[in-house]
Design an enzyme around this catalytic site. Structure first.
Site, PDB file in Angstrom:
ATOM      1  N   LYS A   1     -30.337  14.816  21.905  1.00 51.42           N
ATOM      2  CA  LYS A   1     -29.732  13.663  21.228  1.00 51.42           C
ATOM      3  C   LYS A   1     -30.425  13.272  19.933  1.00 51.42           C
ATOM      4  O   LYS A   1     -31.642  13.161  19.887  1.00 51.42           O
ATOM      5  CB  LYS A   1     -29.780  12.457  22.162  1.00 51.42           C
ATOM      6  CG  LYS A   1     -28.853  12.585  23.355  1.00 51.42           C
ATOM      7  CD  LYS A   1     -29.019  11.373  24.225  1.00 51.42           C
ATOM      8  CE  LYS A   1     -27.905  11.259  25.239  1.00 51.42           C
ATOM      9  NZ  LYS A   1     -28.178  10.121  26.129  1.00 51.42           N
TER      10      LYS A   1
ATOM     11  N   GLY B   1     -42.352  16.508  25.177  1.00 53.59           N
ATOM     12  CA  GLY B   1     -41.304  16.716  26.170  1.00 53.59           C
ATOM     13  C   GLY B   1     -41.082  18.159  26.592  1.00 53.59           C
ATOM     14  O   GLY B   1     -41.967  18.820  27.094  1.00 53.59           O
TER      15      GLY B   1
ATOM     16  N   GLY C   1     -44.499  11.590  25.080  1.00 57.56           N
ATOM     17  CA  GLY C   1     -44.190  10.420  24.269  1.00 57.56           C
ATOM     18  C   GLY C   1     -45.186  10.190  23.141  1.00 57.56           C
ATOM     19  O   GLY C   1     -44.791   9.796  22.029  1.00 57.56           O
TER      20      GLY C   1
ATOM     21  N   ARG D   1     -53.639  19.691  32.063  1.00 58.78           N
ATOM     22  CA  ARG D   1     -54.299  18.441  31.663  1.00 58.78           C
ATOM     23  C   ARG D   1     -55.704  18.325  32.271  1.00 58.78           C
ATOM     24  O   ARG D   1     -56.583  17.705  31.674  1.00 58.78           O
ATOM     25  CB  ARG D   1     -53.441  17.239  32.038  1.00 58.78           C
ATOM     26  CG  ARG D   1     -52.290  17.057  31.063  1.00 58.78           C
ATOM     27  CD  ARG D   1     -51.456  15.838  31.387  1.00 58.78           C
ATOM     28  NE  ARG D   1     -50.509  15.546  30.318  1.00 58.78           N
ATOM     29  CZ  ARG D   1     -49.597  14.595  30.377  1.00 58.78           C
ATOM     30  NH1 ARG D   1     -49.493  13.832  31.451  1.00 58.78           N
ATOM     31  NH2 ARG D   1     -48.780  14.392  29.359  1.00 58.78           N
TER      32      ARG D   1
HETATM   33  C1  3PG Z   1     -47.261  11.308  30.037  1.00 57.84           C
HETATM   34  O1  3PG Z   1     -47.223  11.966  31.079  1.00 57.84           O
HETATM   35  O2  3PG Z   1     -46.464  11.457  29.097  1.00 57.84           O
HETATM   36  C2  3PG Z   1     -48.380  10.324  29.879  1.00 57.84           C
HETATM   37  O3  3PG Z   1     -49.300  10.462  30.906  1.00 57.84           O
HETATM   38  C3  3PG Z   1     -47.865   8.913  29.770  1.00 57.84           C
HETATM   39  O4  3PG Z   1     -47.216   8.532  30.944  1.00 57.84           O
HETATM   40  P1  3PG Z   1     -46.208   7.307  30.923  1.00 57.84           P
HETATM   41  O5  3PG Z   1     -45.013   7.754  30.136  1.00 57.84           O
HETATM   42  O6  3PG Z   1     -45.905   6.975  32.349  1.00 57.84           O
HETATM   43  O7  3PG Z   1     -46.914   6.172  30.213  1.00 57.84           O
HETATM   44 MG    MG Z   2     -43.867  10.229  29.810  1.00 60.93          MG
END
Ligand code: 3PG
Ligand code: MG
Length: 403
Positions: free
Chosen positions: A198, A355, A378, A37
């Site tokens: 899931k 993920g 996410g 990142r």
């Molecule tokens: C992540 O690592 O998926 C993003 O930086 C978002 O983080 P968060 O799920 O804590 O909002």
């Molecule tokens: Mg996250």
């Protein structure tokens, strides 16, 4: 694609540019253990430095929930980013108020400053007006380069874009361009691979992808629920019986849409879920009561590979088996390697994210050969669910209001 501005549209020389990055990086003590990142932020920051902007970096880190948690300070990340960027990055232990303002006022053209974790402020996650106002005071322009945080409507991702002329950074732009290649305007046929434990966490993904893809491979624990829905006895495999009806309706919708739903026709089973237990390959309706499905079988992988060979685009989210535990990484690794090979040959546009996906592709040593691998978790999922990401929408609104 969407109408947002980019760095091309901003005249940044001598200006204060607030750049939202995602420095929510994995740490091992004070050391950043995966710098991906940080590397993704380099093109935007380097360009702004070259163009003589005063660069002010904003990021969240962890989930301190509005409290000042010392272990979640971004201070060590400033040094790590300086190493990756190859020039000094200063740090200030606030993200608003006098101390932050003074640090910003002290910047010369081409300097880079990182502010403290935005989530130390309770107003960040609430998208509070007073915090967004204070952030906006620190800059002349706002650049969002954090696609992976764009599913959050927070002050540093959304509120601030309503207050300053705003643009997407180069990584954000690249991410949206590649996701468009996979979803908005893909070359057909499109294969989507969706895995993971899931069905319940991927319902919206499946619903959206059956409309977008020509072929949909369902793997992982999720596939078990689909097998169960077909009336198969899958022993003690992980599944969600409550969702059998939902799985059936997804399968029906896929058929109605002309999307070929590919479920495993052979599976790898074991009596225990542990590294390297005794395994056997069988048909999915031939699982014994004391066995569980832990991976897709070799015949299925061959079939998916043959189908993939006829496709122009691959969108991948989630592993096909319990990839962290050998040998149940095998199907994921084989199919990922094959996708990588087609991509390198120029026959396939392959896009992956979300993920566990990056970890699974790394196990397969396939990540580098995919066309594009998202660093988002996410946000990638919400995007492939067809949702609007607030951070992206705010850039579009900002562009529209200044047009
Ligand atoms: C992540 O690592 O998926 C993003 O930086 C978002 O983080 P968060 O799920 O804590 O909002
Ligand atoms: Mg996250």
């Amino acid at each position: 694609m969407a109408a947002f501005k980019t760095l091309d549209d901003l005249d940044v020389g001598g200006k204060r540019v607030l750049v939202r990055v995602d420095f929510n990086v994995p740490m091992d003590g004070d050391r950043v253990s995966d710098t991906t990142r940080l590397e993704r932020a380099v093109p935007t920051v380097r360009e702004l430095v070259d163009r003589k902007a005063r660069v002010i970096l904003l990021s969240h880190f962890g989930r301190p929930k509005g409290a000042r948690v010392p272990e979640m300070s971004l201070r060590p990340v400033a040094d790590a980013f300086a190493g990756v960027l190859g020039r000094p990055v200063s740090f200030v232990e606030e993200s608003r108020g006098e101390i932050a303002e003074r640090a910003v006022a002290g910047l010369a053209d081409g300097d880079v400053l990182l502010l403290e974790n935005t989530r130390f402020e309770a107003g960040e996650e609430k998208n509070a007006a007073d915090y967004a106002d204070d952030l906006a005071k620190l800059g002349d322009f706002y650049v969002n380069d954090a696609f992976s945080a764009a599913h959050r409507a927070h002050a540093s991702t959304e509120g601030i874009a309503q207050r300053l002329p705003s643009a997407a950074g180069r990584s954000m732009q690249r991410e949206l361009d590649y996701l468009a290649l996979a979803l908005a305007a893909p070359k057909r046929p499109v294969m989507a691979v969706v895995g993971g434990a899931k069905v319940s966490t991927k319902l919206d993904v499946l619903e959206n992808l059956i409309e977008k893809a020509d072929k949909l491979v369902v793997g992982g624990g999720m596939a078990n629920t689909f097998l169960l829905a077909k009336g198969m006895d899958i022993g003690k495999s992980l599944a969600e019986p409550d969702l059998a009806a939902t799985a059936r309706s997804i399968a029906d919708k896929a058929a109605a849409q002309g999307c070929a739903l590919l479920l495993p026709k052979d599976v790898v089973v074991a009596k225990e879920f542990a590294p390297n237990p005794d395994t056997r390959v069988c048909a999915p309706d031939d699982v014994a009561a004391d066995e569980m499905i832990l991976d897709v079988g070799p015949e299925s992988v061959d079939q998916y590979a043959a189908e993939l060979e006829g496709c122009a685009t691959l969108l991948w989210n989630g592993p096909l088996g319990a990839f962290e535990t050998p040998p149940f990484h095998t199907a994921t690794v084989e199919l990922a390697k094959f996708g990588a090979k087609l991509s390198v040959a120029g026959a396939l546009t392959s896009i992956a994210g979300g993920g566990d996906t990056v970890a699974a592709l790394n196990v397969a040593q396939a990540a580098e050969d995919f066309t594009y691998v998202s660093t988002a978790g996410g946000a990638f999922l919400e995007f492939i669910e067809g949702k609007t990401l607030p951070g992206v929408a705010a850039l579009e609104t900002s562009a529209a209001s200044s047009a």
